[in-house]
Scaffold this active site. Structure first.
Site, PDB file in Angstrom:
ATOM      1  N   SER A 158     -73.597 -48.394 -25.148  1.00 35.18           N
ATOM      2  CA  SER A 158     -73.964 -49.236 -25.490  1.00 35.18           C
ATOM      3  C   SER A 158     -74.522 -49.378 -27.493  1.00 35.18           C
ATOM      4  O   SER A 158     -73.749 -48.713 -27.695  1.00 35.18           O
ATOM      5  CB  SER A 158     -75.353 -48.908 -25.401  1.00 35.18           C
ATOM      6  OG  SER A 158     -76.726 -49.510 -25.934  1.00 35.18           O
ATOM      7  N   TYR A 213     -83.657 -43.543 -26.513  1.00 35.37           N
ATOM      8  CA  TYR A 213     -82.549 -43.930 -25.786  1.00 35.37           C
ATOM      9  C   TYR A 213     -81.651 -44.082 -26.708  1.00 35.37           C
ATOM     10  O   TYR A 213     -79.985 -43.726 -26.140  1.00 35.37           O
ATOM     11  CB  TYR A 213     -83.404 -45.098 -25.534  1.00 35.37           C
ATOM     12  CG  TYR A 213     -81.825 -46.254 -24.911  1.00 35.37           C
ATOM     13  CD1 TYR A 213     -81.558 -46.110 -23.835  1.00 35.37           C
ATOM     14  CD2 TYR A 213     -81.234 -47.625 -25.730  1.00 35.37           C
ATOM     15  CE1 TYR A 213     -80.549 -47.126 -22.749  1.00 35.37           C
ATOM     16  CE2 TYR A 213     -80.066 -48.764 -25.313  1.00 35.37           C
ATOM     17  CZ  TYR A 213     -79.663 -48.004 -23.507  1.00 35.37           C
ATOM     18  OH  TYR A 213     -78.983 -48.849 -23.639  1.00 35.37           O
TER      19      TYR A 213
HETATM   20  P1  NAD Z   1     -79.327 -52.756 -14.384  1.00 38.52           P
HETATM   21  O1  NAD Z   1     -80.850 -51.884 -14.173  1.00 38.52           O
HETATM   22  O2  NAD Z   1     -79.397 -53.541 -13.697  1.00 38.52           O
HETATM   23  O3  NAD Z   1     -78.270 -51.070 -12.821  1.00 38.52           O
HETATM   24  C1  NAD Z   1     -78.397 -50.318 -13.498  1.00 38.52           C
HETATM   25  C2  NAD Z   1     -78.255 -49.568 -12.440  1.00 38.52           C
HETATM   26  O4  NAD Z   1     -78.013 -48.384 -12.466  1.00 38.52           O
HETATM   27  C3  NAD Z   1     -79.061 -50.058 -11.225  1.00 38.52           C
HETATM   28  O5  NAD Z   1     -78.596 -50.827  -9.599  1.00 38.52           O
HETATM   29  C4  NAD Z   1     -80.753 -48.927 -10.835  1.00 38.52           C
HETATM   30  O6  NAD Z   1     -80.758 -49.443  -9.557  1.00 38.52           O
HETATM   31  C5  NAD Z   1     -79.802 -48.045 -11.253  1.00 38.52           C
HETATM   32  N1  NAD Z   1     -79.723 -46.831 -11.443  1.00 38.52           N
HETATM   33  C6  NAD Z   1     -81.341 -46.016 -12.264  1.00 38.52           C
HETATM   34  N2  NAD Z   1     -81.310 -45.264 -12.139  1.00 38.52           N
HETATM   35  C7  NAD Z   1     -80.278 -44.494 -11.007  1.00 38.52           C
HETATM   36  C8  NAD Z   1     -80.437 -43.079 -11.135  1.00 38.52           C
HETATM   37  N3  NAD Z   1     -81.589 -41.886 -10.907  1.00 38.52           N
HETATM   38  N4  NAD Z   1     -79.940 -42.888  -9.941  1.00 38.52           N
HETATM   39  C9  NAD Z   1     -78.590 -43.804  -9.443  1.00 38.52           C
HETATM   40  N5  NAD Z   1     -79.031 -45.747  -9.957  1.00 38.52           N
HETATM   41  C10 NAD Z   1     -80.221 -45.837 -10.622  1.00 38.52           C
HETATM   42  O7  NAD Z   1     -78.870 -52.337 -16.161  1.00 38.52           O
HETATM   43  P2  NAD Z   1     -78.272 -52.436 -16.691  1.00 38.52           P
HETATM   44  O8  NAD Z   1     -78.208 -53.134 -18.194  1.00 38.52           O
HETATM   45  O9  NAD Z   1     -76.289 -53.292 -15.496  1.00 38.52           O
HETATM   46  O10 NAD Z   1     -77.328 -51.358 -16.996  1.00 38.52           O
HETATM   47  C11 NAD Z   1     -75.681 -50.525 -16.797  1.00 38.52           C
HETATM   48  C12 NAD Z   1     -75.469 -49.706 -18.132  1.00 38.52           C
HETATM   49  O11 NAD Z   1     -75.718 -50.724 -19.475  1.00 38.52           O
HETATM   50  C13 NAD Z   1     -76.933 -48.560 -18.971  1.00 38.52           C
HETATM   51  O12 NAD Z   1     -75.917 -47.652 -18.832  1.00 38.52           O
HETATM   52  C14 NAD Z   1     -77.359 -49.375 -20.071  1.00 38.52           C
HETATM   53  O13 NAD Z   1     -77.649 -48.233 -21.537  1.00 38.52           O
HETATM   54  C15 NAD Z   1     -76.053 -50.564 -20.251  1.00 38.52           C
HETATM   55  N6  NAD Z   1     -76.477 -51.233 -21.524  1.00 38.52           N
HETATM   56  C16 NAD Z   1     -77.339 -52.410 -20.868  1.00 38.52           C
HETATM   57  C17 NAD Z   1     -77.442 -52.784 -22.127  1.00 38.52           C
HETATM   58  C18 NAD Z   1     -78.558 -54.260 -21.570  1.00 38.52           C
HETATM   59  O14 NAD Z   1     -78.793 -55.364 -22.731  1.00 38.52           O
HETATM   60  N7  NAD Z   1     -78.509 -54.781 -19.824  1.00 38.52           N
HETATM   61  C19 NAD Z   1     -76.936 -53.209 -23.246  1.00 38.52           C
HETATM   62  C20 NAD Z   1     -76.304 -52.268 -23.719  1.00 38.52           C
HETATM   63  C21 NAD Z   1     -76.023 -50.653 -22.768  1.00 38.52           C
END
Ligand code: NAD
Length: 263
Positions: free
Chosen positions: A135, A148
């Site tokens: 991230s 975080y």
């Molecule tokens: P999201 O919540 O849509 O996707 C995450 C998925 O992980 C979900 O399907 C959730 O149900 C699953 N999950 C959560 N906890 C879990 C666990 N303990 N075991 C198994 N599955 C689990 O969110 P996203 O934004 O797609 O996140 C994906 C990655 O992107 C993360 O690593 C996040 O830190 C990173 N990220 C997101 C953003 C943003 O703005 N959305 C920015 C930078 C980085």
């Protein structure tokens, strides 16, 4: 290949992208609802294991079942994480600090370690690679609260250490995306388990203020970086590398965000 947290957001976009690239995909997903939808939406080229990245056994199960069904494992993408909604240290109730720290680091850091440990033998057998979702918070403050931000800095540390420990057979790299509209949730220990990033933050305004490229990407816009790193033909020389693809947070200007608005 395997992706954790493939049920929504970036993880689901990765499932679709890698299927399009001809891969067969194993998914470890905690949400029963999202797991069921994945299994219904995609055919037999996707294997969905309902489970929790916090448990080593669930990580081992998705590896075993993926190899049993598809014959080999080339790429393990550890991606499932939660966000702390930028809760500042002074705003964390003192009596919740232990629980919040444990929850955040258990999912965001220990979950990634479990994934690598569970996949290492199969990846060594194929000369495969691990890709960690980092991230902007792995590099800069203010994109999360202290937990975080620290958890994503810890992921950067894992990438470097494991790139050393697992080479030369296994490459270990990262992709550091910036904001995207997803279902990203918060910690249950702060009562934020049902809160989503899109409901809480005006992401479009945020990227305008703090990125050179100024446009809010979709999750799919980040998937090409994973395809590049997963491809041995195209990334044979990359290990311990992280692609910063946050729209240029680290190169934004002070007086004006982007210098080329008049071009
Ligand atoms: P999201 O919540 O849509 O996707 C995450 C998925 O992980 C979900 O399907 C959730 O149900 C699953 N999950 C959560 N906890 C879990 C666990 N303990 N075991 C198994 N599955 C689990 O969110 P996203 O934004 O797609 O996140 C994906 C990655 O992107 C993360 O690593 C996040 O830190 C990173 N990220 C997101 C953003 C943003 O703005 N959305 C920015 C930078 C980085």
């Amino acid at each position: 290949m395997i992706v954790t947290g493939g049920g929504s957001g970036l993880g689901r976009a990765l499932v679709e992208r890698f299927l399009g690239e001809g891969a067969r995909v194993g998914v470890l997903e905690k949400s029963a609802e999202k797991a069921e939808k994945l299994a219904n939406d995609f055919g037999e080229d996707v294997l969905v294991v309902e489970g929790d990245v916090r448990k080593y056994d669930d990580n081992a199960r998705v590896v075993q079942e993926t190899v049993r069904q598809f014959g080999r494992l080339d790429t393990f993408v550890a991606n499932a994480a939660i966000w702390d909604f930028s809760t500042k240290m002074v705003d964390i109730p003192v009596d919740r600090l232990d629980a919040l720290f444990d929850e955040m680091f258990h999912i965001n850091v220990k979950g990634y370690l479990h994934g690598a440990r569970a996949a290492v033998e199969e990846l060594a057998a194929t000369g495969g690679s691990i890709i960690y979702t980092v991230s902007n918070a792995g590099f800069y403050p203010g994109g999360g609260g202290p937990l975080y931000t620290a958890s994503k800095h810890a992921v950067v540390g894992l990438i470097k250490e494991l790139a050393f420990e697992l080479g030369p057979k296994i490459r270990v790299n990262g992709v550091a995306p910036g904001a995207m509209p997803t279902d990203l949730r918060g910690p249950g220990s702060l009562g934020m388990g049902e809160t989503t990033i899109t409901s809480a933050v005006s992401l479009g305004d945020l990227v305008k203020q703090c990125t050179v490229l100024q446009e809010l990407p979709e999750a799919a816009d980040y998937t090409g970086h994973y395809v590049l790193l997963a491809s041995k033909a195209n990334s044979r020389t990359a290990t311990g590398a992280i692609i910063n693809c946050d729209g240029g947070m680290g190169v934004r200007g002070l007086a004006e965000t982007a210098g080329g608005n008049d071009l």
